[in-house]
Design a protein around this motif. Structure first.
Motif, PDB file in Angstrom:
ATOM      1  N   THR A   1       0.821  -1.210   0.000  1.00  0.00           N
ATOM      2  CA  THR A   1       0.000   0.000   0.000  1.00  0.00           C
ATOM      3  C   THR A   1       0.859   1.266   0.000  1.00  0.00           C
ATOM      4  N   THR A   2       2.048   1.161   0.573  1.00  0.00           N
ATOM      5  CA  THR A   2       2.957   2.314   0.610  1.00  0.00           C
ATOM      6  C   THR A   2       4.126   2.171  -0.347  1.00  0.00           C
ATOM      7  N   GLY A   3       4.359   0.948  -0.803  1.00  0.00           N
ATOM      8  CA  GLY A   3       5.502   0.716  -1.676  1.00  0.00           C
ATOM      9  C   GLY A   3       6.822   0.737  -0.940  1.00  0.00           C
ATOM     10  N   LYS A   4       6.788   0.356   0.357  1.00  0.00           N
ATOM     11  CA  LYS A   4       8.005   0.398   1.156  1.00  0.00           C
ATOM     12  C   LYS A   4       8.224  -0.926   1.887  1.00  0.00           C
ATOM     13  N   LYS A   5       9.477  -1.230   2.137  1.00  0.00           N
ATOM     14  CA  LYS A   5       9.855  -2.382   2.944  1.00  0.00           C
ATOM     15  C   LYS A   5       9.505  -2.105   4.402  1.00  0.00           C
ATOM     16  N   SER A   6       9.026  -3.109   5.104  1.00  0.00           N
ATOM     17  CA  SER A   6       8.635  -2.947   6.493  1.00  0.00           C
ATOM     18  C   SER A   6       9.323  -3.997   7.350  1.00  0.00           C
ATOM     19  N   TYR A   7       9.823  -3.573   8.506  1.00  0.00           N
ATOM     20  CA  TYR A   7      10.438  -4.488   9.468  1.00  0.00           C
ATOM     21  C   TYR A   7       9.349  -5.228  10.226  1.00  0.00           C
ATOM     22  N   CYS A   8       9.649  -6.439  10.661  1.00  0.00           N
ATOM     23  CA  CYS A   8       8.637  -7.302  11.267  1.00  0.00           C
ATOM     24  C   CYS A   8       7.984  -6.706  12.506  1.00  0.00           C
ATOM     25  N   LEU A   9       8.696  -5.877  13.267  1.00  0.00           N
ATOM     26  CA  LEU A   9       8.151  -5.315  14.499  1.00  0.00           C
ATOM     27  C   LEU A   9       7.938  -3.810  14.417  1.00  0.00           C
ATOM     28  N   LEU A  10       7.961  -3.274  13.211  1.00  0.00           N
ATOM     29  CA  LEU A  10       7.811  -1.828  13.034  1.00  0.00           C
ATOM     30  C   LEU A  10       6.519  -1.321  13.672  1.00  0.00           C
ATOM     31  N   ASP A  11       6.651  -0.262  14.452  1.00  0.00           N
ATOM     32  CA  ASP A  11       5.495   0.391  15.052  1.00  0.00           C
ATOM     33  C   ASP A  11       5.834   1.868  15.225  1.00  0.00           C
ATOM     34  N   GLU A  12       5.354   2.684  14.332  1.00  0.00           N
ATOM     35  CA  GLU A  12       5.686   4.107  14.353  1.00  0.00           C
ATOM     36  C   GLU A  12       4.927   4.878  15.425  1.00  0.00           C
ATOM     37  N   SER A  13       4.069   4.187  16.173  1.00  0.00           N
ATOM     38  CA  SER A  13       3.360   4.859  17.269  1.00  0.00           C
ATOM     39  C   SER A  13       4.192   4.903  18.547  1.00  0.00           C
TER      40      SER A  13
ATOM     41  N   PRO B   1      18.675   6.796  21.910  1.00  0.00           N
ATOM     42  CA  PRO B   1      18.862   7.312  20.554  1.00  0.00           C
ATOM     43  C   PRO B   1      19.337   6.203  19.623  1.00  0.00           C
ATOM     44  N   SER B   2      18.701   6.075  18.466  1.00  0.00           N
ATOM     45  CA  SER B   2      19.030   4.989  17.551  1.00  0.00           C
ATOM     46  C   SER B   2      18.589   5.337  16.147  1.00  0.00           C
ATOM     47  N   GLU B   3      19.303   4.779  15.161  1.00  0.00           N
ATOM     48  CA  GLU B   3      18.899   4.923  13.774  1.00  0.00           C
ATOM     49  C   GLU B   3      17.950   3.810  13.351  1.00  0.00           C
ATOM     50  N   GLN B   4      17.669   2.886  14.250  1.00  0.00           N
ATOM     51  CA  GLN B   4      16.784   1.778  13.944  1.00  0.00           C
ATOM     52  C   GLN B   4      15.321   2.224  13.975  1.00  0.00           C
ATOM     53  N   ASP B   5      14.465   1.448  13.306  1.00  0.00           N
ATOM     54  CA  ASP B   5      13.037   1.730  13.305  1.00  0.00           C
ATOM     55  C   ASP B   5      12.456   1.523  14.700  1.00  0.00           C
ATOM     56  N   PRO B   6      11.439   2.290  15.064  1.00  0.00           N
ATOM     57  CA  PRO B   6      10.749   2.022  16.339  1.00  0.00           C
ATOM     58  C   PRO B   6      10.015   0.692  16.266  1.00  0.00           C
ATOM     59  N   VAL B   7      10.033  -0.044  17.339  1.00  0.00           N
ATOM     60  CA  VAL B   7       9.483  -1.409  17.335  1.00  0.00           C
ATOM     61  C   VAL B   7       8.618  -1.652  18.567  1.00  0.00           C
ATOM     62  N   SER B   8       7.704  -2.615  18.418  1.00  0.00           N
ATOM     63  CA  SER B   8       6.861  -3.033  19.527  1.00  0.00           C
ATOM     64  C   SER B   8       6.255  -4.383  19.173  1.00  0.00           C
ATOM     65  N   PRO B   9       5.481  -4.996  20.076  1.00  0.00           N
ATOM     66  CA  PRO B   9       4.840  -6.285  19.769  1.00  0.00           C
ATOM     67  C   PRO B   9       3.558  -6.150  18.941  1.00  0.00           C
ATOM     68  N   ARG B  10       3.218  -4.966  18.457  1.00  0.00           N
ATOM     69  CA  ARG B  10       1.925  -4.762  17.810  1.00  0.00           C
ATOM     70  C   ARG B  10       1.672  -5.726  16.657  1.00  0.00           C
ATOM     71  N   ASN B  11       2.695  -6.075  15.889  1.00  0.00           N
ATOM     72  CA  ASN B  11       2.505  -6.950  14.727  1.00  0.00           C
ATOM     73  C   ASN B  11       2.357  -8.419  15.098  1.00  0.00           C
ATOM     74  N   LEU B  12       2.618  -8.767  16.344  1.00  0.00           N
ATOM     75  CA  LEU B  12       2.439 -10.143  16.815  1.00  0.00           C
ATOM     76  C   LEU B  12       0.957 -10.364  17.061  1.00  0.00           C
ATOM     77  N   MET B  13       0.346 -11.273  16.309  1.00  0.00           N
ATOM     78  CA  MET B  13      -1.108 -11.380  16.281  1.00  0.00           C
ATOM     79  C   MET B  13      -1.695 -12.355  17.302  1.00  0.00           C
ATOM     80  N   VAL B  14      -0.868 -12.999  18.096  1.00  0.00           N
ATOM     81  CA  VAL B  14      -1.346 -13.962  19.093  1.00  0.00           C
ATOM     82  C   VAL B  14      -0.629 -13.717  20.415  1.00  0.00           C
TER      83      VAL B  14
END
Length: 561
Positions: free
Chosen positions: A114-126, A132-145
């Motif tokens: 939908t965005t045309g971008k690669k996404s990390y498995c735990l990416l959560d921009e909220s 301080p880090s250059e890594q993407d923000p992460v959380s368990p949100r994408n874990l569905m169980v």
């Protein structure tokens, strides 16, 4: 009989195998197994710890790894039963009892059409990261169980759940949603975590603040330098050419040229696991995990074996010294967590297996080679452009060429009719390639009925393995299984070996259960990593959800869970 080169002294190939066989076949004690009654459950994942690696070094371990292997309930033939054997999906299976097609964590990365971008498995921009880090923000949100820790908290709200790792995806996927803490090591800072809106970063880091300060002071005073702790491992030194690079497999490594290389070298060394174990033990001590009437959980994902395996391979002096160190460090760790007032149950497994780099295996007589990934994908796109009269490349591979995503000219999902046209041509083209064993379109996998629950993981088809790695919107459009011993990875200066295939060298992992006074038992028939969570739940009196893929496995004799 030819001699084996062993860092622990010369042995014949026959005697090396016989030593393991005699050890594995030692009769179990006659006494009935007394089930554990733990107040602290410690689940350890050794990243990229294949069953082959376990068996190769098992007979030499005298410390913590040796203790678990000698005194515990040992399943040498455990399986990650899905097809895309990577770190994020593998960890998601360990404490959920579910395959990645249920956890939703099907790869380390996927493509958001939908965005045309690669996404990390735990990416959560909220969320934000505490450090301080250059890594993407992460959380368990994408874990569905939910995880076992969440099953436990549902019936025992006072139970505490902490996770620690060298990687965010090792800590978060095992600790689950809303744990008491999930921390991972960030070289140059220490242990960090994620911060939800309204939370305070300093407060989230408080449990590891003292440890971080101590580690920083120690590194400033005497930076870690990786030299041989087990000098016998030097017998495995050799010069190799991988790709366009010639390098020496030996310790110490060449001095880094800059700060970025310094931090990278620190991560890909035994230091990562040493500080992870220290953090885990410190959390146990600080919060008295296992001291109260409730059951507590501590998950520990050890990442260095994966970092080292990717960078140096699995059968050289680097891995030899690392595993020797890990054996010793785990012994200290087991002693520290053994101070808990209640019984401690330790479970050890892995998120996936792995193989050595192809050049060393080829040198040993194996018919194994690499697939040049960029050239392979480029060839597919060139053929499809010609066959379908396209003026753009219709395939992208966000996490490797085993997962192909169909895109339009804007790099987003094309219209349904156009997608179907490209998918038909692309699937036929991929299947025609001699290096491909099998390939499937995602909708075929999503609509394929699963095999019966309990089917042995060593007998399921490649299609079933890939089905277990298929999740709508995350798995791409075409999943590919290359033929065994064809490695879909190009060698680079910091990457020589990999994993991720549906073959046994990447799927097979050990599964060990250990507690004080356990009767040593060797269980040779296959089980799955999804069996770990329901097994723990059974011995801790936690209801096992019906909608999971794993089954409880008895830790004693017979079939009683």
């Amino acid at each position: 009989m030819s001699k084996l080169t062993s860092p622990f002294g010369p042995r014949t190939a026959l005697s090396a195998l016989a030593g393991v066989a005699l050890f594995a076949s030692a009769p179990a004690q006659a006494a009935d197994q007394v089930k554990p009654d733990p107040k602290l459950v410690v689940v350890i994942s050794i990243d990229q710890f294949s069953a082959n690696l376990f068996e190769q070094w098992r007979g030499q371990w005298k410390g913590g790894l040796g203790k678990l292997g000698r005194e515990g309930v040992v399943y040498p033939n455990g399986y990650q039963s899905h097809g895309m054997t990577e770190t994020c999906p593998g960890h998601s299976s360990l404490l959920t009892g579910s395959y990645p097609n249920r956890t939703g964590i099907v790869g380390n990365n996927w493509y958001d059409a939908t965005t045309g971008k690669k996404s990390y498995c735990l990416l959560d921009e909220s969320v934000t990261l505490a450090a301080p880090s250059e890594q993407d923000p992460v959380s368990p949100r994408n874990l569905m169980v939910p995880t076992y820790g969440e099953w436990l908290k549902a019936v025992s709200p006072k139970s505490r759940v902490y996770g620690v790792s060298g990687k965010d995806r090792g800590a978060i996927t095992m600790a689950g949603h809303d744990p008491d803490g999930a921390f991972w090591y960030q070289a140059g800072f220490g242990f960090t975590t994620y911060v939800k809106p309204g939370e305070d970063a300093a407060a989230k880091l408080a449990p590891v603040a003292a440890l971080n300060a101590r580690l920083a002071a120690e590194q400033k005073k005497k930076p870690f330098v990786w030299t041989y702790e087990n000098k016998a491992c030097a017998a495995l030194e050799k010069t190799w050419t991988t790709g366009e690079r010639t390098w020496d497999a030996k310790l110490p490594r060449p001095l880094p040229a800059n700060q970025a290389e310094t931090l990278r070298d620190l991560s890909a060394s035994p230091y990562t696991d040493a500080v992870t174990l220290e953090a885990a033990a410190a959390l146990r001590d600080e919060f008295g995990l296992g001291d109260g009437p409730q059951v507590d959980v501590l998950t520990v994902s050890l990442s260095a074996t994966d970092f080292i395996g990717h960078r140096y391979g699995t059968r050289g002096p680097e891995m030899c010294d690392h595993l020797s160190r890990l054996d010793a460090r785990l012994d200290t760790f087991l002693s520290r967590i053994g101070k808990a007032k209640g019984e401690v149950l330790v479970v050890l497994s892995a998120d996936h297996g792995g193989s050595d780099f192809p050049e060393r295996l080829h040198d040993e007589g194996y018919d194994i080679s690499r697939i040049a990934t960029s050239a392979w994908l480029k060839g597919l796109n060139q053929q499809l452009r010609a066959d379908l009269a396209l003026d753009y490349d219709p395939l992208v591979a966000p996490g490797g060429i085993d997962t192909l995503v169909i895109v339009g000219a804007d790099k987003k999902a094309p219209a349904a009719v156009e997608r179907a046209r490209i998918a038909s041509a692309a699937l036929a083209l991929v299947r025609s390639r001699g290096e491909v064993a099998e390939a499937y379109e995602i909708n075929d996998l999503l609509t394929t009925p699963p095999v019966a629950k309990g089917t042995s993981p060593d007998t399921i088809s490649v299609k079933e393995r890939l089905r277990r790695s298929a999740y709508p919107g995350r798995s791409g459009d075409i999943l590919v299984a290359f033929k065994p011993n064809l490695v879909p990875a190009t060698a680079s200066s910091t990457y020589v070996a990999t994993h991720g295939t549906p073959w046994d060298y990447d799927r097979r992992v050990p599964i060990l259960f250990w507690w004080k006074n356990a009767q040593a038992r060797e269980r040779i028939l296959p089980i799955e990593t999804v069996d770990i969570a329901p097994t723990i739940a059974a011995v801790t009196g936690v209801p096992i959800p019906k909608a999971i893929d794993g089954r409880c496995r008895p830790l004693g004799a017979g079939h009683d869970c």
